[in-house]
Design a protein around this motif. Structure first.
Motif, PDB file in Angstrom:
ATOM      1  N   ALA A 185      20.758 -11.547 -30.116  1.00  0.00           N
ATOM      2  CA  ALA A 185      20.552 -12.975 -29.348  1.00  0.00           C
ATOM      3  C   ALA A 185      19.219 -13.783 -30.049  1.00  0.00           C
ATOM      4  O   ALA A 185      19.228 -14.835 -30.319  1.00  0.00           O
ATOM      5  N   LEU A 186      18.143 -12.825 -30.453  1.00  0.00           N
ATOM      6  CA  LEU A 186      17.038 -13.699 -30.983  1.00  0.00           C
ATOM      7  C   LEU A 186      17.228 -14.107 -32.503  1.00  0.00           C
ATOM      8  O   LEU A 186      17.041 -15.126 -32.746  1.00  0.00           O
ATOM      9  N   VAL A 187      18.029 -13.131 -33.250  1.00  0.00           N
ATOM     10  CA  VAL A 187      18.419 -13.550 -34.655  1.00  0.00           C
ATOM     11  C   VAL A 187      19.267 -14.572 -34.708  1.00  0.00           C
ATOM     12  O   VAL A 187      19.241 -15.624 -35.566  1.00  0.00           O
ATOM     13  N   HIS A 188      20.383 -14.805 -33.654  1.00  0.00           N
ATOM     14  CA  HIS A 188      21.211 -15.755 -33.628  1.00  0.00           C
ATOM     15  C   HIS A 188      20.458 -17.142 -33.305  1.00  0.00           C
ATOM     16  O   HIS A 188      20.633 -18.149 -33.797  1.00  0.00           O
ATOM     17  N   CYS A 189      19.563 -17.071 -32.260  1.00  0.00           N
ATOM     18  CA  CYS A 189      18.536 -18.120 -32.041  1.00  0.00           C
ATOM     19  C   CYS A 189      17.857 -18.787 -33.075  1.00  0.00           C
ATOM     20  O   CYS A 189      17.878 -19.698 -33.384  1.00  0.00           O
ATOM     21  N   ALA A 190      17.222 -17.932 -34.119  1.00  0.00           N
ATOM     22  CA  ALA A 190      16.608 -18.311 -35.026  1.00  0.00           C
ATOM     23  C   ALA A 190      17.452 -19.003 -36.111  1.00  0.00           C
ATOM     24  O   ALA A 190      16.996 -20.068 -36.741  1.00  0.00           O
ATOM     25  N   SER A 191      18.694 -18.539 -36.044  1.00  0.00           N
ATOM     26  CA  SER A 191      19.453 -19.297 -37.152  1.00  0.00           C
ATOM     27  C   SER A 191      20.026 -20.475 -36.421  1.00  0.00           C
ATOM     28  O   SER A 191      20.089 -21.620 -37.149  1.00  0.00           O
ATOM     29  N   ALA A 192      20.258 -20.513 -35.198  1.00  0.00           N
ATOM     30  CA  ALA A 192      20.980 -21.658 -34.688  1.00  0.00           C
ATOM     31  C   ALA A 192      19.957 -22.866 -34.531  1.00  0.00           C
ATOM     32  O   ALA A 192      20.263 -24.185 -34.988  1.00  0.00           O
ATOM     33  N   PHE A 193      18.590 -22.484 -34.234  1.00  0.00           N
ATOM     34  CA  PHE A 193      17.649 -23.458 -34.324  1.00  0.00           C
ATOM     35  C   PHE A 193      16.978 -23.787 -35.742  1.00  0.00           C
ATOM     36  O   PHE A 193      16.208 -24.773 -35.967  1.00  0.00           O
ATOM     37  N   GLN A 194      17.360 -23.074 -36.582  1.00  0.00           N
ATOM     38  CA  GLN A 194      16.731 -22.944 -38.067  1.00  0.00           C
ATOM     39  C   GLN A 194      15.203 -23.147 -37.857  1.00  0.00           C
ATOM     40  O   GLN A 194      14.560 -23.753 -38.430  1.00  0.00           O
ATOM     41  N   VAL A 195      14.471 -21.988 -37.061  1.00  0.00           N
ATOM     42  CA  VAL A 195      13.584 -21.699 -36.724  1.00  0.00           C
ATOM     43  C   VAL A 195      12.553 -21.632 -38.317  1.00  0.00           C
ATOM     44  O   VAL A 195      12.991 -20.889 -39.033  1.00  0.00           O
ATOM     45  N   ASP A 196      11.340 -22.190 -38.057  1.00  0.00           N
ATOM     46  CA  ASP A 196      10.427 -22.091 -39.229  1.00  0.00           C
ATOM     47  C   ASP A 196       9.371 -20.738 -39.142  1.00  0.00           C
ATOM     48  O   ASP A 196       8.817 -20.324 -39.970  1.00  0.00           O
ATOM     49  N   VAL A 197       8.984 -20.710 -37.837  1.00  0.00           N
ATOM     50  CA  VAL A 197       8.126 -19.878 -37.378  1.00  0.00           C
ATOM     51  C   VAL A 197       8.361 -19.058 -36.374  1.00  0.00           C
ATOM     52  O   VAL A 197       9.064 -19.324 -35.352  1.00  0.00           O
ATOM     53  N   VAL A 198       8.159 -17.483 -36.461  1.00  0.00           N
ATOM     54  CA  VAL A 198       8.517 -16.875 -35.293  1.00  0.00           C
ATOM     55  C   VAL A 198       7.221 -16.096 -34.793  1.00  0.00           C
ATOM     56  O   VAL A 198       6.571 -15.441 -35.608  1.00  0.00           O
ATOM     57  N   LEU A 199       6.844 -16.135 -33.577  1.00  0.00           N
ATOM     58  CA  LEU A 199       5.495 -15.607 -33.026  1.00  0.00           C
ATOM     59  C   LEU A 199       6.022 -14.340 -32.474  1.00  0.00           C
ATOM     60  O   LEU A 199       6.480 -14.316 -31.373  1.00  0.00           O
ATOM     61  N   VAL A 200       5.639 -13.104 -32.929  1.00  0.00           N
ATOM     62  CA  VAL A 200       6.097 -11.874 -32.330  1.00  0.00           C
ATOM     63  C   VAL A 200       4.677 -11.579 -31.564  1.00  0.00           C
ATOM     64  O   VAL A 200       3.870 -11.147 -31.929  1.00  0.00           O
ATOM     65  N   LEU A 201       4.896 -11.471 -30.183  1.00  0.00           N
ATOM     66  CA  LEU A 201       3.643 -10.875 -29.550  1.00  0.00           C
ATOM     67  C   LEU A 201       3.743  -9.491 -29.127  1.00  0.00           C
ATOM     68  O   LEU A 201       4.851  -8.731 -28.684  1.00  0.00           O
ATOM     69  N   ASP A 202       2.609  -8.791 -29.455  1.00  0.00           N
ATOM     70  CA  ASP A 202       2.349  -7.389 -29.179  1.00  0.00           C
ATOM     71  C   ASP A 202       3.536  -6.276 -29.722  1.00  0.00           C
ATOM     72  O   ASP A 202       3.024  -5.088 -29.567  1.00  0.00           O
ATOM     73  N   GLN A 203       4.571  -6.693 -30.357  1.00  0.00           N
ATOM     74  CA  GLN A 203       5.287  -5.357 -30.805  1.00  0.00           C
ATOM     75  C   GLN A 203       5.608  -5.372 -32.350  1.00  0.00           C
ATOM     76  O   GLN A 203       6.389  -5.970 -32.781  1.00  0.00           O
ATOM     77  N   GLU A 204       4.700  -4.162 -32.943  1.00  0.00           N
ATOM     78  CA  GLU A 204       5.074  -4.196 -34.452  1.00  0.00           C
ATOM     79  C   GLU A 204       6.515  -3.935 -34.827  1.00  0.00           C
ATOM     80  O   GLU A 204       6.885  -4.479 -35.941  1.00  0.00           O
ATOM     81  N   ARG A 205       7.210  -2.939 -34.115  1.00  0.00           N
ATOM     82  CA  ARG A 205       8.476  -2.576 -34.200  1.00  0.00           C
ATOM     83  C   ARG A 205       9.432  -3.914 -34.402  1.00  0.00           C
ATOM     84  O   ARG A 205      10.114  -4.208 -35.406  1.00  0.00           O
TER      85      ARG A 205
END
Ligand code: ATP
Length: 431
Positions: free
Chosen positions: A238-258
């Motif tokens: 769902a996150l990958v889908h959201c990134a593509s639907a919104f054509q996001v430029d930046v993803v901020l990942v909090l706290d999880q390296e994996r």
């Protein structure tokens, strides 16, 4: 843990780039006052000599870039000063986003679309609030996209929404929710109906893009997308889908390296994926605590916040005057599906609900969809999914004999529309 402060008020002197963290005890209120210097709460500036009041369970950080003195009165569960905060990293993130907005302005392009992700209790909502506050304080008009169906900052739980931010969040009440665009999801976890969740994400993305086409400030301001803490399996998809639907430029990942590594691997190379630490101040919330805050959100919808009380209405609605639907039929094995029908169709199907006792306490969304005059054909059914909701009601009683239900509603009768969507979520009105 931590000493309870006296009700007379305890003074705290904060050096620059430190924060005072406190939690309010159950059943208590705490007053905060800025005595000198400058300070902010999650990016909203405090006014000097104004008393801010926080209710039970509030978890607050008063941060200062320059140094300040504050006074706290009332019972806190903990209250301590921390020098170890990720605020400088968050500020740098904001600065990078602001540069992207300036560039967008210059080159007549669109501003940054940012997705904030991470597991539960890492401070995603807080980081969103901070970045939105910093942007709006510079005169930007960013949009908050709220995809966290469990703990929505914009509307009642079980919804997905978008809100144009025009002023900083109120220190006590959060962002002013004048005219949010809200869609019915119906449950507090995306897993209940992941197809619907992804579809509504796409719908919000489309609506936001359309707005950007006609509103230059919205386009330059970009958006900050808050997501759910479910980051595995379909939650991750769902996150990958959201990134593509919104054509996001930046993803901020909090706290999880994996999660950071997975997104770097799976998202197109031009998406900037950034790993940020969580703040040590973010407090883990128990299941009960989450349930309570969901309940509180619904109570606020009907009764208002402390400062502004609402007076909801109770009235009867005849079954014959409304159509109640649930979205999604229970899934059946692929082999049993009628020819030409896919699992998608069942998850996005409007299933009529015949009103009965078990409707009691359920929250219902009032769909903005035009009232169906005909026979509820599937073409119209589709329209309901794509329509936002215009409000919510709660069923407080059902009389099957008389074929009526009593509802709690923010507005007097009649209902503005007659297509109702049932949520898994229940609210017991104790007032
Ligand atoms: P969820 O997964 O439920 O959406 P989240 O990752 O969005 O959670 P937040 O809601 O941002 O987490 O933060 C959790 C709680 O911690 C909130 O009550 C927030 O006010 C509090 N909090 C955040 N940062 C701090 C801090 N630096 N000091 C004290 N409390 C904080």
């Amino acid at each position: 843990s931590g000493a309870a402060s006296a009700s007379t008020g305890t003074r705290f002197d904060l050096e620059k780039e430190t924060e005072l963290r406190f939690e309010v005890e159950a059943g208590e209120r705490v007053q905060l006052e800025l005595l000198s210097g400058l300070a902010e709460i999650f990016g909203s500036e405090l006014n000097r000599n104004k008393k801010y009041s926080f209710g039970p369970g509030s978890k607050i950080a008063v941060f200062t870039w320059q140094g300040c003195s504050v006074s706290l009165s009332g019972k806190t569960e903990v209250a301590y000063i921390s020098r170890d905060t990720p605020m400088l990293l968050y500020l740098n993130t904001h600065a990078a986003l602001e540069q992207m907005r300036q560039q967008a302005e210059r080159d007549n392009e669109r501003g940054p679309r940012v997705m904030v992700v991470g597991p539960t209790d890492v401070g995603k909502s807080t980081v969103c609030r901070l970045l939105l506050n910093y942007a709006v304080r510079l005169g930007r008009r960013p949009t908050l996209v709220e995809l966290d169906v469990g703990q929505s900052g914009v509307s009642v739980p079980g919804t997905m929404s978008a809100l144009c931010i025009e002023r900083p969040a109120d220190v006590e009440e959060g962002f002013s929710v004048q005219a949010p665009l809200v869609y019915h999801f119906g449950s507090t976890t995306p897993g209940t109906n992941i197809k619907l969740y992804n579809k509504l994400t796409s719908t919000l993305a489309e609506v936001f893009s359309q707005r950007c086409e006609v509103n230059r400030k919205a386009s330059v301001g970009g958006c900050i997308i808050n997501t759910c803490g479910w980051v595995k399996g379909s939650g991750y998809q769902a996150l990958v889908h959201c990134a593509s639907a919104f054509q996001v430029d930046v993803v901020l990942v909090l706290d999880q390296e994996r999660l950071y590594n997975e997104l770097k691997r799976d998202l197109p190379h031009f998406v900037r994926v950034v790993l940020l630490p969580k703040s040590g101040g973010v407090v883990e919330r128990s299941k009960d605590c989450r349930r309570e805050s969901r309940d509180e959100k619904i109570r606020e919808y009907f009764y208002g916040f402390r400062g502004t009380s609402f007076y909801p209405h109770a009235f009867d609605v005849r079954f014959a005057d409304v159509r109640i639907y649930k979205i999604g039929a229970p899934s059946i094995p692929d082999s049993c599906l009628p020819l030409g029908m896919s699992q998608d169709d069942t998850q996005l199907k409007l299933v009529p609900v015949s009103p009965g006792r078990d409707l009691t306490h359920h929250v219902l969304s009032v769909s903005c969809a035009e009232d169906d005059t005909g026979d509820g054909s599937s073409a119209r059914g589709r329209g309901v999914l794509e329509n936002p909701v215009c409000g919510f009601i709660v069923v407080t009683a059902v009389d099957t004999q008389a074929q009526v239900m009593t509802v709690l509603s923010p507005a007097p009768r009649p209902l503005p529309r007659h297509t109702l969507l049932i949520m898994d979520i229940r609210f017991i009105d104790l007032k």
